[in-house]
Design a protein around this motif. Structure first.
Motif, PDB file in Angstrom:
ATOM      1  N   ALA A  87      31.204  32.212  38.387  1.00 59.15           N
ATOM      2  CA  ALA A  87      31.371  33.563  37.849  1.00 59.15           C
ATOM      3  C   ALA A  87      32.852  33.927  37.773  1.00 59.15           C
ATOM      4  CB  ALA A  87      30.633  34.565  38.711  1.00 59.15           C
ATOM      5  N   HIS A  88      33.605  33.573  38.810  1.00 55.07           N
ATOM      6  CA  HIS A  88      35.040  33.899  38.823  1.00 55.07           C
ATOM      7  C   HIS A  88      35.763  33.152  37.719  1.00 55.07           C
ATOM      8  CE1 HIS A  88      34.554  34.887  43.386  1.00 55.07           C
ATOM      9  NE2 HIS A  88      34.039  35.803  42.595  1.00 55.07           N
ATOM     10  N   ALA A  89      35.431  31.878  37.577  1.00 56.91           N
ATOM     11  CA  ALA A  89      36.087  31.063  36.554  1.00 56.91           C
ATOM     12  C   ALA A  89      35.780  31.630  35.171  1.00 56.91           C
ATOM     13  CB  ALA A  89      35.615  29.614  36.643  1.00 56.91           C
ATOM     14  N   ARG A  90      34.517  32.052  34.992  1.00 56.02           N
ATOM     15  CA  ARG A  90      34.135  32.586  33.691  1.00 56.02           C
ATOM     16  C   ARG A  90      34.904  33.872  33.406  1.00 56.02           C
ATOM     17  NH1 ARG A  90      27.837  32.532  32.983  1.00 56.02           N
ATOM     18  NH2 ARG A  90      28.179  33.259  35.080  1.00 56.02           N
ATOM     19  N   LEU A  94      37.396  34.651  30.314  1.00 52.96           N
ATOM     20  CA  LEU A  94      37.252  35.833  29.460  1.00 52.96           C
ATOM     21  C   LEU A  94      38.574  36.586  29.363  1.00 52.96           C
ATOM     22  CD1 LEU A  94      35.283  37.927  28.021  1.00 52.96           C
ATOM     23  CD2 LEU A  94      35.248  39.063  30.223  1.00 52.96           C
ATOM     24  N   VAL A  95      39.211  36.778  30.512  1.00 51.83           N
ATOM     25  CA  VAL A  95      40.478  37.515  30.525  1.00 51.83           C
ATOM     26  C   VAL A  95      41.510  36.772  29.685  1.00 51.83           C
ATOM     27  CG1 VAL A  95      42.388  38.258  31.969  1.00 51.83           C
ATOM     28  CG2 VAL A  95      40.043  38.619  32.724  1.00 51.83           C
ATOM     29  N   ARG A  96      41.572  35.447  29.832  1.00 56.00           N
ATOM     30  CA  ARG A  96      42.578  34.688  29.102  1.00 56.00           C
ATOM     31  C   ARG A  96      42.357  34.781  27.601  1.00 56.00           C
ATOM     32  NH1 ARG A  96      41.844  29.423  30.632  1.00 56.00           N
ATOM     33  NH2 ARG A  96      42.974  29.779  32.586  1.00 56.00           N
ATOM     34  N   GLU A  97      41.073  34.706  27.217  1.00 57.23           N
ATOM     35  CA  GLU A  97      40.757  34.791  25.788  1.00 57.23           C
ATOM     36  C   GLU A  97      41.185  36.123  25.198  1.00 57.23           C
ATOM     37  OE1 GLU A  97      36.604  34.283  25.557  1.00 57.23           O
ATOM     38  OE2 GLU A  97      36.686  32.092  25.701  1.00 57.23           O
TER      39      GLU A  97
ATOM     40  N   THR B 186      28.578  39.101  29.197  1.00 56.08           N
ATOM     41  CA  THR B 186      29.630  38.335  29.853  1.00 56.08           C
ATOM     42  C   THR B 186      30.169  39.087  31.058  1.00 56.08           C
ATOM     43  OG1 THR B 186      30.275  37.687  27.631  1.00 56.08           O
ATOM     44  CG2 THR B 186      31.736  37.033  29.407  1.00 56.08           C
ATOM     45  N   LEU B 187      30.409  40.387  30.859  1.00 53.57           N
ATOM     46  CA  LEU B 187      30.932  41.188  31.959  1.00 53.57           C
ATOM     47  C   LEU B 187      29.939  41.231  33.110  1.00 53.57           C
ATOM     48  CD1 LEU B 187      32.513  44.126  29.974  1.00 53.57           C
ATOM     49  CD2 LEU B 187      33.705  42.383  31.288  1.00 53.57           C
ATOM     50  N   SER B 188      28.680  41.362  32.760  1.00 52.42           N
ATOM     51  CA  SER B 188      27.660  41.405  33.793  1.00 52.42           C
ATOM     52  C   SER B 188      27.635  40.085  34.561  1.00 52.42           C
ATOM     53  CB  SER B 188      26.310  41.686  33.157  1.00 52.42           C
ATOM     54  OG  SER B 188      25.284  41.339  34.037  1.00 52.42           O
ATOM     55  N   ASP B 189      27.672  38.967  33.821  1.00 53.03           N
ATOM     56  CA  ASP B 189      27.608  37.659  34.471  1.00 53.03           C
ATOM     57  C   ASP B 189      28.835  37.391  35.334  1.00 53.03           C
ATOM     58  OD1 ASP B 189      25.226  37.246  33.317  1.00 53.03           O
ATOM     59  OD2 ASP B 189      25.956  35.946  31.710  1.00 53.03           O
ATOM     60  N   SER B 190      30.023  37.733  34.813  1.00 52.33           N
ATOM     61  CA  SER B 190      31.225  37.356  35.547  1.00 52.33           C
ATOM     62  C   SER B 190      31.553  38.336  36.647  1.00 52.33           C
ATOM     63  CB  SER B 190      32.429  37.238  34.617  1.00 52.33           C
ATOM     64  OG  SER B 190      32.069  37.324  33.296  1.00 52.33           O
ATOM     65  N   LEU B 191      31.242  39.597  36.453  1.00 55.50           N
ATOM     66  CA  LEU B 191      31.638  40.599  37.432  1.00 55.50           C
ATOM     67  C   LEU B 191      30.517  40.964  38.378  1.00 55.50           C
ATOM     68  CD1 LEU B 191      33.608  43.187  35.321  1.00 55.50           C
ATOM     69  CD2 LEU B 191      34.446  41.965  37.295  1.00 55.50           C
TER      70      LEU B 191
END
Lengths: 374, 252
Positions: A87-90, A94-97, B186-191
């Motif tokens: 999850a952290h890596a994802r 996302l942030v980098r993109e 995505t936000l839900s999955d990552s956060l």
């Protein structure tokens, strides 16, 4: 290894920069994280982010880290991630993109004093021009009304008349009554010195009917109904109701402006008349209390000294003031942009413009009527 | 997973109108939940009751361990930092620029320096798929879809644990709507972000939603994964999904 308040632990392992991220990387801790990240120095532009000690990370913290790494020359290709929860890596991906963006420049520019004054002057010119063109449009619609009287909206006009006139009788009467009192009192103090107390009747009658009542009532109506017109029409504009009116094949001027114009033009003279009565009543009260002029004597004197034309002049001014108030208020309402702030700005502007115009018109009336000998 | 939102026996009456007649459900951390229901079934009212903007006639709402209906203003303010709300039309502050709108929660609730807020705001804008230049505009200059994105950026500014969305994709074009959906997912999955939305969008329902709660005549008539809810034989649910079925088959 450093403990808790340390968010990032850089280490050099076999020539590579390893950054151990530690703890809870949340927004609340971003100031601390940012300070540490800003102090970060790397050998070369390659680095590995180790997430084995990372408990939590959110986008703000992730952004601060990657933003700094980008400044240090580490871009997507040269940043590796290891031992990080998926999850952290994802999230970091996302942030980098999404962070390719340069930061926003300062949003508002401050105007200097001189520029502000100049801008306001240009704006006045623009408003006047728009006002004239709006007057033309309303004129065209009124002409259409003459050809097809069926277009006239009687019900809407009557309901506007009620709120503009009937609901304002109390406040108009109160204000002119008080002004009548003040005026008679001040005049009486002076007149008494010369033993000319009875002339207070002349002064009160003339001043109230010819000048004070029309102006005061017009100012009240400008603040009360003018502001209301702009706010009503303005919020309809925000809700796209005026567009809906147009789409239904109706004219916003016919539906919104004409009823208000007619209502206020018929209502204001009535209010001015009420104001005349209240103002004279105020003067009469002071005359009997302060100057020993009985109401009977007051009325008898008023009957002989107050020319009818003074009352008529006051009543004739009223619809002209009213027309300006209605046109300004409705145009400012229709000129509202699609946001709430603009409704407030235009409402304020309506009140200011209306009051200025009432006074300007009154001055014009005074000069013209003087020249005509009325 | 822990329960972050629990709604128990909510009854809402407006005069003689009974809007909710005993609504109960619970949401666990990380779930993406959709509330569906016909017009006038009180979905938005329920949403407002959950975040403390309205008070139910009876029943209770526990949000992140706080009893929303019985909390003081101070407690609620603490809670308000932990959830984000996206209003249907964005509800952006019209007197502020877009960037200032997003900066409001950051300025009010964090001690970030301005030098950090500016790039963070730019990042939030690009996070929701807008160019940072948008920050200079005023809300009045934006299209409906852009307003929504800005509002999402503002709702996400404090990195909330729960995000409430009121019809997030209504008024967006299909491409924008799907992009919005995948962003939320995505936000839900990552956060580990919990998302609770009121929606009418079947595509959203079928693509990113873990669980659907259907509301009708004041009660929860179905609660579960979309596939299970679809099989329900409640007449409203059958009608709701059949309105879409021919399309679905055509496209597959």
């Amino acid at each position: 290894m450093a403990e808790a308040p340390c968010w990032i632990a850089p280490e050099l392992e076999s020539g590579a920069n390893i950054l151990y991220l530690q703890g809870r990387w949340r927004l609340a801790h971003v100031p601390g994280i940012a300070a540490e990240v800003a102090a970060l120095r790397l050998a070369g532009d390659h680095c590995v982010l180790d997430g084995s000690r990372l408990e939590e990370i959110d986008t703000a913290a992730g952004f601060v880290l990657l933003h700094r790494l980008a400044e240090l020359g580490c871009i997507a290709r040269t940043v590796e991630v290891r031992q990080m929860a998926e999850a952290h890596a994802r999230l970091l991906t996302l942030v980098r993109e999404r962070m390719a963006a340069p930061s926003v420049a300062s949003p508002t520019r401050h105007r200097g004093a001189i520029e502000r004054v100049g801008h306001a002057a240009v704006l006045v010119g623009r408003i006047l021009r728009a006002q004239v063109s709006f007057l033309g449009r309303v004129g065209v619609e009124l002409a259409a009304l003459l050809r097809r009287p069926g277009l006239f909206r009687l019900k809407e006009t009557v309901s506007q008349f009620e709120t503009v006139t009937l609901d304002a009788i109390g406040i108009a009467a109160l204000v002119t009554f008080l002004i009548g009192i003040v005026f008679a009192y001040l005049l009486g103090v002076q007149a008494q010195r010369y033993g000319a107390a009875i002339f207070v009747v002349d002064g009160v009658g003339l001043a109230i009917c010819r000048e004070l009542s029309p102006i005061l009532v017009a100012v009240i109506v400008a603040g009360r109904s003018g502001a209301a017109f702009t706010a009503q029409i303005g919020s309809m504009k925000v809700q796209e109701e005026t567009d809906a009116i147009r789409t239904l094949g109706l004219s916003p001027i016919q539906v919104l402006v004409v009823p208000r114009l007619v209502a206020i033009m018929t209502g204001l003279p009535l209010l001015v008349f009420v104001g005349d009565l209240a103002g004279i009543a105020g003067g009469m009260l002071i005359a009997s209390l302060q100057l020993d002029i009985s109401p009977t004597a007051f009325l008898a004197r008023l009957h002989t000294v107050l020319p009818l034309k003074a009352v008529v002049v006051g009543l004739v001014k009223a619809p002209v003031f009213a027309a300006f108030i209605a046109l300004i208020a409705c145009r400012m309402g229709l000129a509202v942009a699609r946001d709430a702030r603009s409704v407030g700005e235009n409402t304020t502007s309506t009140v200011v413009q209306s009051i200025v115009w009432v006074i300007v018109l009154d001055a014009i009336f005074a000069v013209v009527l003087q020249r005509l000998g009325i | 997973m822990e329960t972050v939102l629990e709604v128990r026996d909510i009854v809402t009456r407006f005069g003689a109108d009974v809007v909710h007649d005993g609504v109960s459900f619970a949401v666990r951390r990380g779930e993406v939940v959709a509330l569906i229901g016909g017009s006038g079934t009180g979905k938005s009212v329920l949403l407002k009751e959950m975040i403390g903007l309205m008070r139910p006639t009876s029943g209770s709402v526990h949000l992140l361990g706080t009893d929303v209906c019985r909390s003081g203003e101070e407690e609620m303010n603490g809670l308000r930092r932990r959830f984000g709300m996206l209003f249907q039309d964005g509800a952006l502050f019209s007197s502020l620029s877009v960037a200032e709108n997003i900066a409001v929660p950051l300025r009010e609730h964090t001690d970030l320096p301005d030098a950090l807020i500016a790039p963070l705001v730019g990042f939030k804008l690009s996070l929701v798929g807008l160019s940072p230049d948008t920050g200079r505009k005023t809300p009045a200059e934006l299209s409906g879809g852009m307003r929504k994105r800005v509002a999402l950026a503002r709702a996400l500014a404090l990195e909330p644990e729960i995000l409430f969305l009121d019809e997030p994709t209504s008024g967006l074009d299909p491409i924008g709507a799907r992009a919005f959906d995948s962003l939320v997912r995505t936000l839900s999955d990552s956060l580990g972000l919990t998302v609770f939305m009121v929606t009418h969008d079947l595509d959203t329902l079928l693509s990113i939603i873990d669980r659907t709660i259907a509301l009708s005549t004041g009660k929860v008539i179905a609660d579960g994964p979309v596939a299970a809810v679809m099989r329900s034989d409640h007449p409203w649910i059958r009608e709701y999904f059949s309105a879409r079925a021919p399309h679905e088959e055509g496209s597959r």
